[in-house]
Design a protein around this motif. Structure first.
Motif, mmCIF file in Angstrom:
data_model
loop_
_atom_site.group_PDB
_atom_site.id
_atom_site.type_symbol
_atom_site.label_atom_id
_atom_site.label_comp_id
_atom_site.label_asym_id
_atom_site.label_seq_id
_atom_site.Cartn_x
_atom_site.Cartn_y
_atom_site.Cartn_z
ATOM 1 N N THR A 6 -6.205 -1.148 -6.156
ATOM 2 C CA THR A 6 -5.232 -0.780 -5.149
ATOM 3 C C THR A 6 -3.840 -1.315 -5.471
ATOM 4 O O THR A 6 -2.860 -0.773 -5.006
ATOM 5 N N ASP A 7 -3.737 -2.387 -6.269
ATOM 6 C CA ASP A 7 -2.464 -3.009 -6.589
ATOM 7 C C ASP A 7 -1.697 -3.339 -5.313
ATOM 8 O O ASP A 7 -1.923 -4.347 -4.684
ATOM 9 N N THR A 8 -0.796 -2.423 -4.905
ATOM 10 C CA THR A 8 0.026 -2.685 -3.727
ATOM 11 C C THR A 8 -0.440 -1.880 -2.525
ATOM 12 O O THR A 8 0.337 -1.653 -1.611
ATOM 13 N N GLU A 9 -1.700 -1.375 -2.535
ATOM 14 C CA GLU A 9 -2.200 -0.609 -1.400
ATOM 15 C C GLU A 9 -2.224 -1.483 -0.150
ATOM 16 O O GLU A 9 -2.574 -2.668 -0.202
ATOM 17 N N THR A 10 -1.889 -0.870 0.962
ATOM 18 C CA THR A 10 -1.888 -1.602 2.223
ATOM 19 C C THR A 10 -3.313 -1.717 2.748
ATOM 20 O O THR A 10 -3.979 -0.704 2.946
ATOM 21 N N PRO A 11 -3.812 -2.909 2.985
ATOM 22 C CA PRO A 11 -5.183 -3.039 3.512
ATOM 23 C C PRO A 11 -5.248 -2.615 4.976
ATOM 24 O O PRO A 11 -4.303 -2.838 5.739
ATOM 25 N N CYS A 12 -6.347 -2.014 5.343
ATOM 26 C CA CYS A 12 -6.586 -1.629 6.737
ATOM 27 C C CYS A 12 -7.214 -2.826 7.443
ATOM 28 O O CYS A 12 -8.266 -3.316 7.037
ATOM 29 N N LEU A 13 -6.589 -3.285 8.518
ATOM 30 C CA LEU A 13 -7.035 -4.491 9.211
ATOM 31 C C LEU A 13 -7.475 -4.210 10.647
ATOM 32 O O LEU A 13 -7.657 -5.143 11.420
ATOM 33 N N SER A 14 -7.659 -2.934 11.001
ATOM 34 C CA SER A 14 -8.097 -2.609 12.355
ATOM 35 C C SER A 14 -9.523 -3.104 12.572
ATOM 36 O O SER A 14 -10.270 -3.321 11.606
ATOM 37 N N PRO A 15 -9.946 -3.298 13.822
ATOM 38 C CA PRO A 15 -11.334 -3.715 14.075
ATOM 39 C C PRO A 15 -12.353 -2.765 13.466
ATOM 40 O O PRO A 15 -13.379 -3.203 12.941
ATOM 41 N N ALA A 16 -12.070 -1.455 13.522
ATOM 42 C CA ALA A 16 -12.995 -0.481 12.932
ATOM 43 C C ALA A 16 -13.089 -0.676 11.425
ATOM 44 O O ALA A 16 -14.178 -0.583 10.843
ATOM 45 N N CYS A 17 -11.967 -0.957 10.767
ATOM 46 C CA CYS A 17 -11.977 -1.169 9.322
ATOM 47 C C CYS A 17 -12.687 -2.465 8.954
ATOM 48 O O CYS A 17 -13.357 -2.541 7.922
ATOM 49 N N ARG B 80 -15.189 -3.769 10.559
ATOM 50 C CA ARG B 80 -16.633 -3.491 10.632
ATOM 51 C C ARG B 80 -17.083 -2.656 9.443
ATOM 52 O O ARG B 80 -18.168 -2.869 8.888
ATOM 53 N N ALA B 81 -16.242 -1.692 9.042
ATOM 54 C CA ALA B 81 -16.584 -0.859 7.884
ATOM 55 C C ALA B 81 -16.644 -1.694 6.616
ATOM 56 O O ALA B 81 -17.517 -1.492 5.762
ATOM 57 N N SER B 82 -15.722 -2.640 6.477
ATOM 58 C CA SER B 82 -15.725 -3.512 5.302
ATOM 59 C C SER B 82 -17.002 -4.341 5.240
ATOM 60 O O SER B 82 -17.579 -4.532 4.158
ATOM 61 N N ALA B 83 -17.462 -4.804 6.398
ATOM 62 C CA ALA B 83 -18.704 -5.585 6.421
ATOM 63 C C ALA B 83 -19.890 -4.725 6.003
ATOM 64 O O ALA B 83 -20.785 -5.188 5.283
ATOM 65 N N ARG B 84 -19.906 -3.468 6.434
ATOM 66 C CA ARG B 84 -21.013 -2.584 6.042
ATOM 67 C C ARG B 84 -20.989 -2.309 4.549
ATOM 68 O O ARG B 84 -22.031 -2.287 3.891
ATOM 69 N N THR C 157 -4.182 3.609 3.259
ATOM 70 C CA THR C 157 -4.627 2.210 3.293
ATOM 71 C C THR C 157 -5.914 2.062 2.504
ATOM 72 O O THR C 157 -6.454 3.030 1.968
ATOM 73 N N SER C 158 -6.412 0.830 2.442
ATOM 74 C CA SER C 158 -7.607 0.561 1.645
ATOM 75 C C SER C 158 -8.507 -0.422 2.378
ATOM 76 O O SER C 158 -8.096 -1.088 3.333
ATOM 77 N N ILE C 159 -9.740 -0.476 1.923
ATOM 78 C CA ILE C 159 -10.726 -1.427 2.440
ATOM 79 C C ILE C 159 -11.365 -2.144 1.260
ATOM 80 O O ILE C 159 -11.706 -1.516 0.252
ATOM 81 N N ALA C 160 -11.529 -3.436 1.393
ATOM 82 C CA ALA C 160 -12.210 -4.268 0.388
ATOM 83 C C ALA C 160 -11.544 -4.195 -0.979
ATOM 84 O O ALA C 160 -12.197 -4.380 -2.005
ATOM 85 N N GLY C 161 -10.252 -3.904 -1.016
ATOM 86 C CA GLY C 161 -9.528 -3.889 -2.277
ATOM 87 C C GLY C 161 -9.908 -2.762 -3.200
ATOM 88 O O GLY C 161 -9.688 -2.851 -4.412
ATOM 89 N N LEU C 162 -10.475 -1.681 -2.677
ATOM 90 C CA LEU C 162 -10.920 -0.566 -3.508
ATOM 91 C C LEU C 162 -9.816 0.475 -3.650
ATOM 92 O O LEU C 162 -9.018 0.683 -2.739
ATOM 93 N N SER C 163 -9.801 1.137 -4.809
ATOM 94 C CA SER C 163 -8.847 2.216 -5.015
ATOM 95 C C SER C 163 -9.211 3.393 -4.133
ATOM 96 O O SER C 163 -10.284 3.452 -3.535
ATOM 97 N N HIS C 164 -8.307 4.373 -4.068
ATOM 98 C CA HIS C 164 -8.543 5.550 -3.231
ATOM 99 C C HIS C 164 -9.820 6.272 -3.631
ATOM 100 O O HIS C 164 -10.695 6.541 -2.795
ATOM 101 N N THR C 165 -9.921 6.615 -4.912
ATOM 102 C CA THR C 165 -11.083 7.377 -5.364
ATOM 103 C C THR C 165 -12.369 6.576 -5.217
ATOM 104 O O THR C 165 -13.397 7.101 -4.782
ATOM 105 N N ARG C 166 -12.305 5.312 -5.539
ATOM 106 C CA ARG C 166 -13.510 4.487 -5.447
ATOM 107 C C ARG C 166 -13.946 4.316 -3.988
ATOM 108 O O ARG C 166 -15.132 4.358 -3.688
ATOM 109 N N LEU C 167 -12.993 4.147 -3.087
ATOM 110 C CA LEU C 167 -13.339 4.023 -1.675
ATOM 111 C C LEU C 167 -13.918 5.329 -1.156
ATOM 112 O O LEU C 167 -14.869 5.333 -0.365
#
Length: 783
Positions: A98-109, A111-115, A718-728
């Motif tokens: 992601t390099d400079t991708e903005t992480p998603c920090l919402s409650p839903a994100c 929970r998604a990161s934990a899953r 945005t991104s979750i768990a530091g993953l790139s767009h395609t990988r996420l």
């Protein structure tokens, strides 16, 4: 930053510069004399040296030109190599980090990161992630290919069709079943989301919302239900005139009791009532709805005899069924000597009614569905029932007349049912025991079972187990959500609509549909006419979100539910009111011109030229407006594309060879990776399996194409768990492939394996998913 990304980055430290060495001919000559020697030179020596240098000059000039040429070529090659390296490095960095991708920090994100952190990652476990991403090995090549069972669809007592496994199956069969039970289908996800809504206290609620939530919580209050026992039902029996099983019967009129059961208690002992359009009028453009009369859901287990073309009670299940009926009467206070007589007559009457009950396919083949006649004509053919009186009670306050038309789905059953009731009502030896009245009370007991204590539900569970039902009992909260929806569907639809991200959902629907149309153009069609016919149909469709647009304000909802009084300590009384509400909704459905949004629907459907997507599809965690678009497209985008393809597949499959070719190609990838290729065609796919493989592989391609187009239009995500767009996108897809739908049985492999196929040679994926020991993968073609 990931290890992979570090490997792909150019070194930040330049290599040590190498000093440019002059050619030997350009270097000053080495001294040949001692430095302390005299420096005088003779004239002759100077002249000789000058002549030698003059003679050598043309040679080193040639070498100098060649050197400049070599240096120029080297510089060009270096520039080209650096350009390629920078382009390749940028491509991989975009795909893999992601390099400079903005992480998603919402409650839903969060929970998604934990899953995601607890799930198999295709890019760290490329050899086996698809074998357990769903928690089930859907088709282990060592166990054979599954086939669908041969159940009787539409039969009143037909259970869900089972899967027939090949002989020689080990205990893997039971293990697989247990694992698949843990899979959450889309309907369960929606029910969990509705549960969260009903249990939330985010803001002050309207009166109608408060009643819906109070009803739900009274359903969960099992302590109060247990303490009430059977007393509420016994009180209800007295309101209906009593019965001879446990006391006096006031000899109430048969049709009066039947009308009351239909109107106030949603109970239909002898026939079912439905509301719907006549398909024979579909070409006339009319939106008229009719009362439809069908055979009932009989309580006694029956089976269809294809030779005699009649249904009959299952002999092997009569004993447990009889035992359950006796248990019910004992719970209601009946003496064993008395209960045996009433159970015997109940089973006997049920068996006679079952004879004329037939499976749906049989009735369809005989043209028995949607038979139109007036209520007056129906009365003449089945006189035991006061049809006009019963229908007026069930659809109160609609002004029905005997000239109104109804649609029948099994007239032979209705005729036989009428004659059976007349015969049983006129049997003098049975008048004191009132078997027909007892039959209706047994059906009422079945209706009220969800509101009674656990003794009744345990008895029903034991009967199900004796009948071979191994599915288990759903948790209490799920029953309570479903019961709340039956009466408060308009309230829940309004609450669901408030939480629905309409703009984001409409955007993903339109983008997926556009990508779907592009996919159709890529197929190899048999001829241009076939292609044009399909495309004309597709272009005529209008995809949109299906919402509840009939409620305009909270005040209307409050007025609609103003007559209902919810008792937080008595779920039984609340449930009785719910049944009355449900029947009123059925009456309203008969006069409505538009179809009310079904909030429990989780798949799109065609209505005229509209392709409607219900709100229930977009419940968390499958969709959330705060998710990165990569995640929404990888999950919901795939599901939308898959559903569209299933709707349009009949028009596609017969007109293109691409479906079969892609199915075979994907299957070849799977056999190669699992090292099962080349075994005498043992693992070839059926036509239905090839279709489903193509549908899901194409759905993944469509969703990915739509997402990439979305990124072109709006590069920020945005991104979750530091993953790139395609990988996420792909990782999210690998978690949703566990979706349970009617076509699940035809998918011969875990859909997450499609990531390996799409990453094989497309260049879209961050890293190769090849296994170290799978050398044959290099020779596989692109699907």
């Amino acid at each position: 930053m990931s290890e992979t990304s570090r490997e792909l980055e150019p070194s930040s430290q330049p290599e040590p510069e190498r000093g440019l060495q002059l050619p030997p001919l350009l270097q000053p000559p080495l001294p040949t004399q001692d430095p302390s020697a005299p420096h005088q030179q003779t004239q002759l020596q100077i002249l000789q040296l000058s002549e030698q240098q003059h003679q050598q000059k043309p040679g080193w000039i040639k070498h100098q030109k060649l050197l400049v040429l070599l240096l120029g070529l080297s510089l060009c090659a270096a520039i080209l190599g650096l350009s390629y390296y920078m382009h390749h490095n940028l491509h991989n960095r975009r795909n893999n980090q992601t390099d400079t991708e903005t992480p998603c920090l919402s409650p839903a994100c969060q929970r998604a990161s934990a899953r995601l952190s607890m799930s198999a990652d295709p890019f760290t476990q490329p050899c086996d992630y698809f074998l357990f991403s769903c928690g089930s090995d859907r088709l282990s090549p060592d166990s054979g290919v599954r086939q669908r069972g041969q159940g009787i669809p539409g039969h009143p007592q037909n259970h869900r069709e089972k899967v027939v496994w090949p002989e020689g199956q080990t205990k893997e069969r039971e293990d697989r079943r247990l694992k698949e039970e843990k899979i959450l289908d889309r309907k369960t996800v929606l029910l969990q989301y509705l549960r969260e809504i009903l249990e939330s206290n985010n803001r002050p609620n309207s009166t109608a919302v408060q009643k819906a939530k109070s009803f739900y919580h009274s359903c969960l209050d099992t302590k109060s239900i247990e303490s009430a026992g059977a007393e509420p039902f016994l009180t209800l029996i007295q309101k209906l005139g009593g019965w001879t099983v446990t006391g006096q019967w006031n000899r109430t009129d048969f049709n009066s009791t039947l009308s009351l059961l239909m109107k106030d208690y949603g109970t239909f002992p002898f026939f079912n009532l439905l509301v719907g359009k006549d398909p024979n009028e579909s070409g006339q453009g009319t939106g008229k709805r009719y009362i439809q009369i069908d055979q009932p859901d009989l309580l006694i287990p029956i089976e269809w005899n294809s030779k005699t073309e009649k249904s009959q009670a299952k002999t092997q299940t009569l004993r447990p069924f009889l035992a359950s009926c006796q248990k019910y009467l004992a719970l209601l206070g009946a003496q064993p000597s008395v209960s045996m007589i009433h159970v015997g007559t109940f089973i006997s009457l049920s068996s006679e009614l079952a004879v004329a009950a037939t499976p749906l396919q049989y009735r369809l083949s005989k043209g028995q569905l949607y038979q139109r006649m007036t209520i007056k004509e129906l009365q003449s053919q089945a006189p035991a029932i006061d049809w006009l009186g019963c229908l007026q009670a069930a659809f109160h306050p609609l002004p029905l007349t005997e000239d109104d038309h109804v649609l029948l789905h099994n007239l032979p059953y209705i005729v036989r049912m009428s004659s059976t009731i007349s015969r049983w009502l006129n049997r003098h030896e049975l008048r004191t025991s009132a078997p027909v009245h007892t039959y209706m009370i047994f059906n009422l007991l079945h209706t009220m079972m969800p509101a009674l204590d656990s003794n009744f539900s345990e008895t029903a569970k034991n009967l199900s187990l004796a009948l071979g039902d191994k599915e288990g009992v759903a948790p209490r909260w799920k029953h309570c959500v479903l019961d709340t929806e039956r009466g408060f569907d308009l309230v829940l639809a309004d609450l669901l609509s408030e939480r629905t991200a309409h703009r984001e959902i409409e955007e993903i629907i339109q983008n997926i549909f556009s990508s779907f149309k592009s996919k159709l153009r890529e197929l190899k069609w048999t001829n241009k006419r076939s292609f044009q016919l399909v495309m004309n149909k597709v272009h005529s469709l209008i995809p949109r979100l299906w919402t509840a647009n009939e409620i305009s304000s909270e005040a209307e909802l409050d007025l609609l539910f103003s007559e209902m009084t919810v008792n937080t300590q008595s779920f039984f009384s609340n449930y009785v009111q719910l049944l009355s509400l449900w029947q009123k909704r059925l009456s309203k459905l008969l006069t409505e011109q538009t179809v009310a949004a079904d909030i429990l629907s989780v798949t799109p459907f065609l209505q005229g030229n509209e392709l409607l997507f219900p709100m229930g599809m977009f419940a968390q965690p499958l969709f959330d407006p705060t998710y990165p678009r990569a995640m929404n497209y990888g999950v919901m985008g795939f599901l939308i594309a898959k559903d569209i393809l299933h709707l349009i597949l009949p028009d596609i499959y017969s007109q293109t060879e691409t479906v079969r070719a892609v199915g075979k190609c994907v299957w070849a990838h799977y056999l190669t990776v699992t090292e099962k290729a080349g075994r005498d065609g043992r693992f070839s796919l059926s036509a239905a399996q090839q279709q489903e493989v193509w549908v899901q592989y194409s759905a993944l391609q469509i969703a990915l194409q739509a997402y990439r187009q979305s990124l072109k239009n709006n590069p920020s995500d945005t991104s979750i768990a530091g993953l790139s767009h395609t990988r996420l996108f792909l990782t999210s897809f690998s978690q949703v492939n566990c979706d349970s739908d009617p076509y699940r049985e035809f998918m011969p492999l875990e859909p997450s394996f499609l990531i390996t196929v799409i990453c094989a040679k497309s260049g879209l994926c961050p890293t190769s998913l090849q296994c170290p020991n799978k050398t044959q993968q290099d020779s596989l073609q692109t699907c």
